[in-house]
Write a protein that holds these residues in place. Structure first.
Motif, PDB file in Angstrom:
ATOM      1  N   TYR A  51       3.574  -0.343  -7.878  1.00 30.71           N
ATOM      2  CA  TYR A  51       2.800  -0.478  -9.121  1.00 30.71           C
ATOM      3  C   TYR A  51       1.591   0.449  -9.025  1.00 30.71           C
ATOM      4  O   TYR A  51       0.789   0.345  -8.098  1.00 30.71           O
ATOM      5  CB  TYR A  51       2.396  -1.943  -9.221  1.00 30.71           C
ATOM      6  N   LEU A  52       1.469   1.367  -9.972  1.00 26.99           N
ATOM      7  CA  LEU A  52       0.421   2.380  -9.906  1.00 26.99           C
ATOM      8  C   LEU A  52      -0.357   2.426 -11.216  1.00 26.99           C
ATOM      9  O   LEU A  52       0.236   2.383 -12.299  1.00 26.99           O
ATOM     10  CB  LEU A  52       1.037   3.756  -9.628  1.00 26.99           C
ATOM     11  N   ILE A  53      -1.668   2.537 -11.107  1.00 25.58           N
ATOM     12  CA  ILE A  53      -2.534   2.616 -12.286  1.00 25.58           C
ATOM     13  C   ILE A  53      -2.710   4.063 -12.711  1.00 25.58           C
ATOM     14  O   ILE A  53      -3.013   4.933 -11.893  1.00 25.58           O
ATOM     15  CB  ILE A  53      -3.905   1.981 -11.992  1.00 25.58           C
ATOM     16  N   VAL A  54      -2.498   4.308 -14.003  1.00 26.74           N
ATOM     17  CA  VAL A  54      -2.744   5.619 -14.609  1.00 26.74           C
ATOM     18  C   VAL A  54      -3.531   5.373 -15.885  1.00 26.74           C
ATOM     19  O   VAL A  54      -3.038   4.707 -16.792  1.00 26.74           O
ATOM     20  CB  VAL A  54      -1.430   6.351 -14.941  1.00 26.74           C
ATOM     21  N   VAL A  92      -0.587  -0.102  -5.616  1.00 29.93           N
ATOM     22  CA  VAL A  92      -0.908   0.939  -4.642  1.00 29.93           C
ATOM     23  C   VAL A  92      -2.411   0.993  -4.411  1.00 29.93           C
ATOM     24  O   VAL A  92      -3.200   1.153  -5.347  1.00 29.93           O
ATOM     25  CB  VAL A  92      -0.387   2.303  -5.127  1.00 29.93           C
ATOM     26  N   GLY A  93      -2.816   0.859  -3.147  1.00 30.22           N
ATOM     27  CA  GLY A  93      -4.222   0.939  -2.786  1.00 30.22           C
ATOM     28  C   GLY A  93      -4.665   2.379  -2.591  1.00 30.22           C
ATOM     29  O   GLY A  93      -3.902   3.220  -2.110  1.00 30.22           O
ATOM     30  N   MET A  94      -5.900   2.670  -2.968  1.00 34.91           N
ATOM     31  CA  MET A  94      -6.455   4.018  -2.863  1.00 34.91           C
ATOM     32  C   MET A  94      -7.532   4.063  -1.784  1.00 34.91           C
ATOM     33  O   MET A  94      -8.459   3.249  -1.795  1.00 34.91           O
ATOM     34  CB  MET A  94      -7.070   4.449  -4.198  1.00 34.91           C
ATOM     35  N   TRP A 143      -8.507  10.929  -7.360  1.00 36.20           N
ATOM     36  CA  TRP A 143      -7.936  12.216  -7.721  1.00 36.20           C
ATOM     37  C   TRP A 143      -6.410  12.109  -7.663  1.00 36.20           C
ATOM     38  O   TRP A 143      -5.853  11.210  -7.034  1.00 36.20           O
ATOM     39  CB  TRP A 143      -8.410  13.306  -6.760  1.00 36.20           C
ATOM     40  N   LEU A 144      -5.734  13.057  -8.303  1.00 39.50           N
ATOM     41  CA  LEU A 144      -4.276  13.067  -8.231  1.00 39.50           C
ATOM     42  C   LEU A 144      -3.806  13.184  -6.789  1.00 39.50           C
ATOM     43  O   LEU A 144      -2.800  12.587  -6.395  1.00 39.50           O
ATOM     44  CB  LEU A 144      -3.719  14.217  -9.073  1.00 39.50           C
ATOM     45  N   LEU A 170      -1.278  10.791  -1.727  1.00 43.01           N
ATOM     46  CA  LEU A 170      -1.394  10.297  -0.354  1.00 43.01           C
ATOM     47  C   LEU A 170      -1.153   8.787  -0.291  1.00 43.01           C
ATOM     48  O   LEU A 170      -0.517   8.289   0.648  1.00 43.01           O
ATOM     49  CB  LEU A 170      -2.772  10.636   0.210  1.00 43.01           C
ATOM     50  N   ALA A 171      -1.663   8.073  -1.278  1.00 41.48           N
ATOM     51  CA  ALA A 171      -1.466   6.622  -1.299  1.00 41.48           C
ATOM     52  C   ALA A 171       0.015   6.281  -1.452  1.00 41.48           C
ATOM     53  O   ALA A 171       0.524   5.356  -0.803  1.00 41.48           O
ATOM     54  CB  ALA A 171      -2.282   6.007  -2.430  1.00 41.48           C
TER      55      ALA A 171
END
Length: 530
Positions: A160-163, A412-414, A423-424, A429-430
């Motif tokens: 699950y990724l935040i955009v 997904v943790g940053m 950043w993209l 990397l995450a």
């Protein structure tokens, strides 16, 4: 979501049953209270379900314009439907949009019909709202066909990724690239403060603040973009947004109409962290969850937020209690186990001895309490210091805990949390971190069996016992107006250390107690849904 083999803690089944029974008792007066009230957002959602959209030249939605005029003329104790469809049947306008336009300039007045006029108005409203519900049903069937055609992700947990850049036209290509890089669920986080707006903005938006506005057109655009990605990648990519705040029922309705797949929808988040009135929130969340149930949407709850203000060890039992209550409210509203993305988080101070073992205990407890739910596992935020190397390691341990304990959805943790908006390259990397751990240890749950009397098992039993004790205290803590101990507990700061009284907070003026003869076909149809 594919089944996961998970380790089993030595928890007493009778103790688990008692915890659930207590949660139902705590929730019962809150549900009764919700059934006895409506809100301006519930009524506006009903108008939207019946086909009313758009906004006036100043950007105020027609649903707000029409609702406010009706309320000014006859109140909302009987609902918005009787006066609105009575006006249409009397020939005041040809459709809802025209009626809203006339209402906004004062060229129509509403009445509360009686007798045969009321019966005819109720029947007309029922027909119009039924059309909207059938559209939601059709979008659910469409999702089911597409999942069958393209398939689900092969592995769990779903990534699950935040955009959310603020510009929907920038969000779409970023979301598509994130899906190519391995994201299974794209979450478009809302612009800061939207939860406090008592209206839903209209149209595509190109400016936001730490997020992108939730609008029906933005939903449509992003869903179409992810459908393109799903076809390209051969797996259905899910879309998430936020049904919380003052417009929770309306956003839930728009999500159903535009085939969103998951929605943030916690029963107490808006109360605790946005100071929205508790009664308003519980009324709105019941309606919104009924819509989600009908639409086949997975809800995500917000227990992770408690641990940003309270200690993750000392307050662990409040997370479990909230999960049990969220389950209780969700099932009463018609949601199935597979739709319960109950939240929890990896937020224990890493300097605490055995912190990772304690995290495993909490995660395993949730997994065993809710074996069929796609639990949503949230990454560390509170103790991310700005040291990106340490942060990347913490995220790796978080990912490993998710695999070991069979979580269903992994945010997904940053590693740059608390430093910059990612950043993209940070996102890439995450995602690499997640992919490595999932590929290397995705099946490790089969081999992980905590000792029956080890620290992990003892800690899980202790948190469950503390949860039962808290539920018992809530039951003994009756609130005078509604008899709901939960409202009193919220007022006392039990959850997240936030004190929120039932007679305070934003949106209270939008709550209305139902009068005899109240009519809302959306509520009736959703109450009768299978």
């Amino acid at each position: 979501m594919p089944a996961r083999s998970t380790p089993v803690l030595d928890l007493d089944p009778a103790t688990i049953r008692r915890a659930r029974s207590l949660a139902r008792k705590v929730g019962r007066p809150v549900v009764r209270m919700a059934k006895q009230h409506t809100t301006v957002s519930v009524e506006r959602a009903t108008l939207r379900m019946a086909g009313l959209g758009g906004a006036d030249p100043d950007g105020t939605p027609w649903a707000n314009r029409l609702l406010d005029t009706v309320r000014g003329d006859v109140g909302l104790e009987h609902g918005v439907c009787l006066p609105v469809w009575d006006a249409l049947l009397r020939g005041e306008a040809g459709d809802l949009a025209e009626l809203a336009g006339k209402a906004s300039v004062g060229s129509v007045r509403f009445r509360l019909p009686e007798g045969r006029d009321a019966t005819r108005a109720a029947a007309a409203a029922d027909k119009a709202v039924g059309v909207g519900l059938r559209r939601i049903d059709a979008r659910r069937r469409e999702r089911e066909r597409l999942v069958k055609r393209w398939g689900d992700p092969e592995q769990t947990p779903w990534v699950y990724l935040i955009v959310a850049t603020g510009d929907i036209y920038e969000d779409m290509p970023q979301a598509q690239q994130a899906a190519r890089a391995g994201a299974d669920v794209i979450a478009v986080i809302r612009s800061t403060g939207q939860s406090l707006l008592d209206f839903v903005p209209e149209g595509p938006t190109r400016e936001g603040y730490a997020g992108t506005y939730a609008t029906q057109e933005n939903f449509r655009l992003m869903r179409a973009a992810l459908d393109e990605s799903s076809k390209e990648l051969g797996r259905y990519v899910r879309l998430t947004n936020y049904a919380s705040g003052l417009c929770m029922p309306e956003i839930a309705t728009l999500a159903g109409l535009e085939r969103l797949d998951m929605m943030l929808n916690d029963s107490m988040y808006g109360i605790l962290f946005r100071d929205i009135n508790p009664v308003r929130t519980f009324v709105d969340q019941r309606f919104s969850r009924q819509v989600h149930a009908r639409a086949g949407i997975i809800i995500n709850t917000g227990e992770d937020n408690y641990l940003t203000t309270a200690d993750a060890v000392d307050a662990a039992h409040t997370v479990t209690v909230s999960q049990l209550l969220n389950e209780c409210f969700a099932k009463e509203a018609g949601l199935a186990d597979w739709q319960l993305g109950l939240g929890h988080a990896f937020e224990i101070d890493p300097d605490v001895p055995d912190s990772f073992r304690l995290e495993l205990a909490h995660a395993l407890l949730a997994r065993q309490l809710f074996p069929k739910a796609p639990l949503k596992w949230m990454p560390p935020t509170r103790h991310m210091s700005g040291d990106v190397f340490r942060g990347y390691l913490l995220d790796g341990f978080f990912n490993l805990a998710g695999m070991l304990t069979g979580q269903g959805i992994l945010l997904v943790g940053m590693m740059t949390e608390a430093v910059v908006t990612p950043w993209l390259s940070d996102r890439d990397l995450a995602l690499q971190n997640v992919r490595y751990v999932r590929n290397a240890a995705g099946g490790l749950a089969e081999d992980f069996h905590p000792a029956p009397d080890g620290l992990i098992a003892r800690r899980a039993r202790r948190v469950l016992a503390e949860s039962i004790d808290l539920l018992e205290r809530i039951l003994d803590h009756a609130e005078p107006d509604f008899g709901a101990g939960l409202l009193a507990a919220i007022a006392d700061g039990t959850f997240g250390l936030m004190r929120r009284p039932a007679d305070g907070g934003r949106g209270l003026d939008g709550v209305v107690r139902l009068a005899p003869g109240y009519v809302n076909p959306a509520r009736d149809l959703l109450d009768g849904a299978p």
